[in-house]
Scaffold this motif. Sequence first.
Motif, PDB file in Angstrom:
ATOM      1  N   VAL A 140      22.758   2.493  16.395  1.00 53.31           N
ATOM      2  CA  VAL A 140      22.110   3.073  17.458  1.00 53.31           C
ATOM      3  C   VAL A 140      23.457   3.939  18.207  1.00 53.31           C
ATOM      4  O   VAL A 140      23.694   5.272  18.328  1.00 53.31           O
ATOM      5  CB  VAL A 140      21.374   2.580  18.578  1.00 53.31           C
ATOM      6  CG1 VAL A 140      20.747   3.532  19.562  1.00 53.31           C
ATOM      7  CG2 VAL A 140      20.099   2.203  17.669  1.00 53.31           C
ATOM      8  N   CYS A 141      24.213   2.999  18.936  1.00 51.05           N
ATOM      9  CA  CYS A 141      25.364   3.475  19.934  1.00 51.05           C
ATOM     10  C   CYS A 141      26.571   3.605  19.055  1.00 51.05           C
ATOM     11  O   CYS A 141      27.584   4.322  19.359  1.00 51.05           O
ATOM     12  CB  CYS A 141      25.394   2.885  21.099  1.00 51.05           C
ATOM     13  SG  CYS A 141      26.011   1.134  20.736  1.00 51.05           S
TER      14      CYS A 141
ATOM     15  N   CYS B 167      26.859  -1.121  16.012  1.00 52.28           N
ATOM     16  CA  CYS B 167      25.350  -0.839  16.174  1.00 52.28           C
ATOM     17  C   CYS B 167      24.980   0.509  15.766  1.00 52.28           C
ATOM     18  O   CYS B 167      25.789   1.302  15.545  1.00 52.28           O
ATOM     19  CB  CYS B 167      25.317  -0.562  17.650  1.00 52.28           C
ATOM     20  SG  CYS B 167      23.431  -0.037  18.244  1.00 52.28           S
TER      21      CYS B 167
HETATM   22 ZN   LIG Z   1      23.924  -0.091  20.580  1.00 55.89          ZN
END
Ligand SMILES: [Zn+2]
Length: 106
Positions: free
Chosen positions: A17-18, A15
């Motif tokens: 984002v994370c 991901c």
């Molecule tokens: Zn994520």
Amino acid sequence: VSDTYARGKNAFGFCDVCGFRALLREMREVVVRMAPTNILACRSCWDPDHPQNMQGMVRVTDPQALRRPRPDTSLGPDGSRDIVWGWSPLLGLSADAAVGTVVVAT
Ligand SMILES: [Zn+2]
């Protein structure tokens, strides 16, 4: 289905984002103000594009002025109506009054 890319049924990615691993087919692109960002987010990181980000994108008209208005012309300059109230207002009203003294002699 195009044959340019493999299906990747079990492929995973990370991901944006994370950073956690997720199935590539379950990751979705982050969209901000209806524009793609090329950021792939996992299912728990992805958020839909918030409508508040789209302020000013929709033209909103809320006009106040009326076309060919006909305002009430019976109002005087002080805002009160210029109406003769009474029994027969079409004939006009008249009032007579007098102030004086009466002397009674007995
Ligand atoms: Zn994520």
